[in-house]
Design an enzyme around this catalytic site. Structure first.
Site, mmCIF file in Angstrom:
data_model
loop_
_atom_site.group_PDB
_atom_site.id
_atom_site.type_symbol
_atom_site.label_atom_id
_atom_site.label_comp_id
_atom_site.label_asym_id
_atom_site.label_seq_id
_atom_site.Cartn_x
_atom_site.Cartn_y
_atom_site.Cartn_z
ATOM 1 N N GLU A 114 0.841 -1.200 0.000
ATOM 2 C CA GLU A 114 0.000 0.000 0.000
ATOM 3 C C GLU A 114 0.873 1.245 0.000
ATOM 4 O OE1 GLU A 114 -2.950 -0.420 -0.524
ATOM 5 O OE2 GLU A 114 -3.677 -2.275 0.394
ATOM 6 N N GLU A 209 -2.913 -5.532 -8.360
ATOM 7 C CA GLU A 209 -4.245 -5.311 -7.790
ATOM 8 C C GLU A 209 -5.299 -6.224 -8.387
ATOM 9 O OE1 GLU A 209 -4.082 -0.830 -6.163
ATOM 10 O OE2 GLU A 209 -4.380 -0.992 -8.308
ATOM 11 N N GLU A 243 -10.788 -0.448 -4.126
ATOM 12 C CA GLU A 243 -9.972 -1.116 -5.140
ATOM 13 C C GLU A 243 -10.604 -1.126 -6.530
ATOM 14 O OE1 GLU A 243 -6.867 -2.009 -5.024
ATOM 15 O OE2 GLU A 243 -6.676 -1.446 -2.925
HETATM 16 FE FE LIG Z 1 -4.947 -0.197 -4.519
HETATM 17 FE FE LIG Z 2 -4.498 -0.181 -1.732
#
Ligand SMILES: [Fe+2]
Ligand SMILES: [Fe+2]
Lengths: 527, 392
Positions: A114, A209, A243
């Site tokens: 992150e 992701e 996300e």
């Molecule tokens: Fe992300």
């Molecule tokens: Fe994230």
């Protein structure tokens, strides 16, 4: 309209309709695309071989204040649950100890991902030319700060409320000792921020992701709650709500370069490299954290992997990008083979190097052994019997003088580290796809475990020069390395890491390790 | 029981699973140190929540001062440039992780404040419109100043906003990175608030153009913002050192040019022209300015300027940067003086004496808060005079 006429019109309009009026976020956002202007030096500071289109749109249409409103609503819910009911029911002490340990790693390593995503999306905000696209990345910059703080919050909460704070309370200082850290940096840190900006976006958004962290975040919540942990789902599902925008950013990145000539030349190679980079670490590490880091199992990792990585991502998600010339990565098939055994291979090594961790690991119990054998036929003959031998030699007991790494040495099974992924492997004792390749460059030897990484290194060796833990620690005694890396609990002598989670089991101290006199050596030197 | 559980059974609530878990949980916690990041040096007496959640998230090796990791980068840029490196800035620090937002805002606190500001903005606009305030705005002020020049000023804020992207990528510390993203977001928020005000006016005043066309023309081709535009372009795109970007933007350009335009022009004059709407937005920008000032003075004065090892060097460098950026900022202000030609003069408010007094205030504030702390010698009276030469 003439000025005085406008004033009169305003007065008339008000007289006719004095209803309150405000301005919505989208009414502002629709002007965003015109906020920039042309000038000589207007170009990105981060080179990319692709050209991102000037008119790329963004679908979420957020402005700064609306973003803040949306996130703060989610925060209220999430922190409310954590600080109120979950604390009152003492939820952190109702988590299975094995899972308590896994969250030390999962939450802290995800935090690194992150954190680096903040810098990565900062770079993409710089690289994009269209203000809407910049705005999408900007939203992600802020999200990734949120997620960094949220992951930290999990460790903070477990430390404060839970059954074993060590490792939760200092992961940011002790994580660098062990064999999982450098590989994690490749996928979650440098892979996101160092390279062609679009290549980094592919690593972060299209693969990291869309393929791994989202499944990771969702699957983790299922494993967590099965093992009594409701803190992690509370936080991770809240992360997950952001996300969707990030995956859309990745999608838009591809759309923005789709018409560029460079895309037809390089995009699929970059995607293939990014996929291999990410899967090389995540496939074994996630499987290992889930299966070996839990008591209650949700489903075999290989099933999760096939569904999410192979079918959903490799098939559907990449399929949607097919119209832009994107193909399923060529390395996907090799990865699929690895998804069956690689995490079992890695756990054998990780357990053998347990003193270098910042968490406690446990040997599979007899009922777990049965579950492994049922789901991965052949497991016992390769791994189960080794664990039985280690257990019989007292690997859990501090007075035994036995560290399982000795077993690898006695049996002449050297452990190497893949230069490109930094993932450890033992070519002479593994069921996964790893094979040893050694190359020399500038008077230095480099080991590799697969053709895809080797190819990346061959074309650009200067990008993968990082020394590995065996080179770093060569000639040094284990207890020294642990002490230097702050691997001790607050009593100043007991290790944070332990080879068991039995509540009645004895805990190892630094002295127990020192007595064994285990000295690191670099296997490449022996070649 | 079977160790494979499916169908969403939860360990916290499923009695059978819970019993197995509780039997395995140690009778008392294994570790007595329950405070996360206990090892770090806090800014205040204790490690606070902001420090717990933000500090040491940066995974840099110890050869970047402050880092806790070791060794090299696992992947580098094409050609071998490192992920992060000391060479990304001319500044030197013995600890790149030392900075703190004086307000200790981690993400949740930051968005909570802004969310409140948004909700209040919505309520304010409704009350303002229902109340019919818009009728009292001087039409020249409204159509020319707010329509064109405030709109053009939005590009200034937007350009400065974009100068933060490479800072967010390149800077060497976690708290620096988070602070830079937040002060960057405040800048785009300013640009968006300006557009929000113009859109709002267009709803209330038939014929008032909400389009950005004319403001953009003013910004890119007009004379009033010429100096500002060139200045912003250079901070945003011609500067690569992330500290220099922050320093030029937040320690020179914005406390002088930005402050004058927002506080001394729009905020102070608007009420004289019957405009109570613009102050509502500008006051939010001023709040952001003061929060940002807290952040950047912490970075440059509290941390870099007093660094035990590199403080003297850093202050010298800051003075050199001031030499470079101050004349351009003064020039931007000089160009901006042209705006007074476009509004009806109000004696004692927008005449030359009043403008000079406003400039003196801004330069005096800047000298006290930004120049003196780095021992930068400056003749503010001469600078004011140069700016005033731009008055028609
Ligand atoms: Fe992300
Ligand atoms: Fe994230």
């Amino acid at each position: 309209m003439a000025i005085s006429a406008a004033t009169k019109a305003a007065t008339d309009a008000l007289a006719a309709n004095p209803a309150p009026v405000s301005v919505g976020a989208q009414e502002v956002h629709r002007w965003m695309q015109s906020f920039t202007w042309d000038f000589d030096k207007n170009r990105t500071k981060y080179s990319t071989k692709y050209k991102m289109a000037n008119d790329t749109k963004e679908q979420f249409k957020l402005i700064a204040k609306e973003y803040a409103r949306m996130e703060s609503v989610k925060d209220e819910r999430q922190f409310g649950s954590l600080q109120d009911v979950l604390t009152r029911v003492d939820a952190a002490n109702r988590v299975h100890p094995k899972w308590n340990e896994s969250m030390k790693v999962i939450s802290n390593f995800l935090e690194v991902g992150e954190y680096n995503a903040i810098a990565a999306t900062g770079m993409l905000w710089d690289s994009a030319t269209a203000p809407e696209q910049k705005n999408g990345y900007l939203g992600q910059v802020l999200d990734e700060i949120r997620h960094t703080n949220q992951c930290g919050y999990i460790n903070y909460y477990f430390a404060k409320q839970g059954q074993d704070a060590a490792g939760h309370n200092d992961a940011r200082r002790t994580r660098a000792i062990g064999p999982l850290w450098k590989g994690m940096k490749r996928v979650f840190s440098d892979g996101f921020i160092s390279g062609d900006a679009v290549e980094c976006s592919i690593n972060l958004q299209l693969v990291g992701e869309a393929c791994f962290t989202n499944p990771l975040i969702v699957a983790v919540t299922e494993w967590a709650s099965a093992n009594g942990d409701e803190m992690t789902p509370t936080v991770f599902l809240s992360i997950e709500t952001d996300e969707l925008r990030h995956m859309a950013n990745g999608y838009q990145t591809v759309v923005s370069i789709a018409n560029d000539e460079a895309a037809s030349k390089y995009l699929n190679t970059d995607l293939n490299n990014a996929f291999w980079t990410q899967q090389k670490y995540f496939t074994p590490v996630l499987g290992m954290m889930f299966e070996y880091g839990s008591h209650f199992k949700v489903e075999p990792w290989v099933k999760t992997w096939n569904r999410w990585v192979y079918e959903d991502w490799g098939g559907i998600w990449i399929g949607r990008l097919g119209k832009y010339g994107v193909e399923s990565p060529r390395s996907l098939r090799d990865a699929k083979k690895d998804a069956y055994w690689a995490h079992h291979d890695l756990f054998l090594i990780a357990y053998a190097l347990w003193p270098t961790g910042f968490f406690r690991l446990s040997l599979p119990t007899p009922e777990e052994a049965e579950w492994y054998e049922a789901n991965y036929p052949g497991w016992y003959d390769m791994y189960g019997k080794v664990y039985d031998e280690w257990r019989a030699r007292g690997c859990e007991d501090p007075s035994s003088g036995f560290l399982p790494i000795q077993w690898f040495i006695e049996n002449n099974h050297p452990i190497y580290i893949d230069r490109v992924s930094q993932v450890p492997f033992c070519p002479s004792y593994c069921k996964g796809e790893s094979t040893l390749r050694v190359l020399e460059f500038n008077g230095k030897k480099h080991s590799f475990s697969d053709q895809w990484g080797e190819r990346m290194w061959l074309s650009e060796p200067e990008r993968y020069e990082c020394q590995n833990i065996f080179e770093q620690y060569e000639g040094r005694e284990l207890s020294e390395v642990i002490a230097e890396g702050f691997g001790l609990r607050s009593d100043g002598k007991t290790l944070i890491s332990q080879p068991h989670t039995n509540k009645d089991g004895k805990l190892w101290t630094l002295d127990d390790i020192k007595k064994i006199n285990c000295v690191f050596s670099d296997p490449l030197k022996a070649l | 029981m079977s160790i494979e559980v499916n169908g969403g059974r939860r360990g916290l609530t499923d009695p059978e699973i819970a019993a197995v878990i509780m039997a395995a949980v140690p009778d008392k916690p294994l570790e007595t140190q329950r405070k996360m990041n206990y090892f770090m040096k806090p800014r205040g007496k204790r490690v606070n929540e902001y420090e717990t959640l933000c500090c040491y998230t940066q995974p840099t090796p110890d050869w970047i001062p402050g880092g806790l990791d070791w060794g090299d980068w696992t992947q580098k840029f094409h050609g071998g440039r490192p992920s992060w490196s000391n060479e990304s800035t001319e500044m030197r620090s013995s600890d790149w992780l030392a900075h703190r937002d004086p307000a200790f805002r981690w993400h949740a606190l930051y968005v909570k404040d802004k969310a409140e500001e948004w909700r209040y903005t919505d309520r304010f606009l409704k009350a303002y419109s229902a109340d019919g305030h818009v009728r009292s705005i001087d039409p020249v002020w409204r159509d020319e100043v707010l329509g064109d020049y405030l709109g053009a000023f939005g590009f200034y804020e937007y350009g400065l906003f974009n100068s933060h992207s490479s800072v967010v990528r390149d800077c060497l510390g976690d708290t620096l990175r988070m602070s830079s993203a937040m002060i960057g977001l405040d800048k785009v928020d300013n640009a968006q608030m300006i557009q929000a005000e113009r859109t709002f006016l267009s709803k209330l005043v038939p014929g008032f153009p909400e389009s950005t066309d004319i403001p953009k023309q003013e910004w890119t081709q007009g004379s009033i913002f010429k100096g500002a535009r060139e200045l912003v372009q250079d901070i945003w795109q011609a500067t690569y050192d992330w500290n220099e970007i922050l320093f030029s933007g937040h320690m020179i350009c914005d406390p002088l040019f930005g402050q004058f335009v927002r506080r001394e022009f729009f905020l102070r004059l608007s009420s004289y022209y019957g405009d109570n709407l613009t102050p509502f937005f500008i006051n939010q920008m001023q709040l952001y300015f003061s929060q940002t000032k807290g952040i950047t003075t912490d970075m440059f004065h509290t941390c870099l300027g007093t660094d035990v090892e590199f403080g003297d060097y850093n202050n010298r460098l800051m003075r050199a940067w001031a030499d470079k950026w101050l004349p351009r900022t003064v020039n931007a202000l000089k160009d901006f003086m042209g705006i007074y030609d476009t509004i009806p003069e109000i004696k004692g408010v927008s005449d030359k004496a009043a403008i000079e007094a406003a400039l003196v205030r801004v330069f005096a504030d800047w000298k006290r808060d930004f120049a003196d702390p780095i021992n930068y010698k400056v003749d503010t009276a001469a600078l004011v005079k140069t700016v005033l030469s731009g008055l028609k």
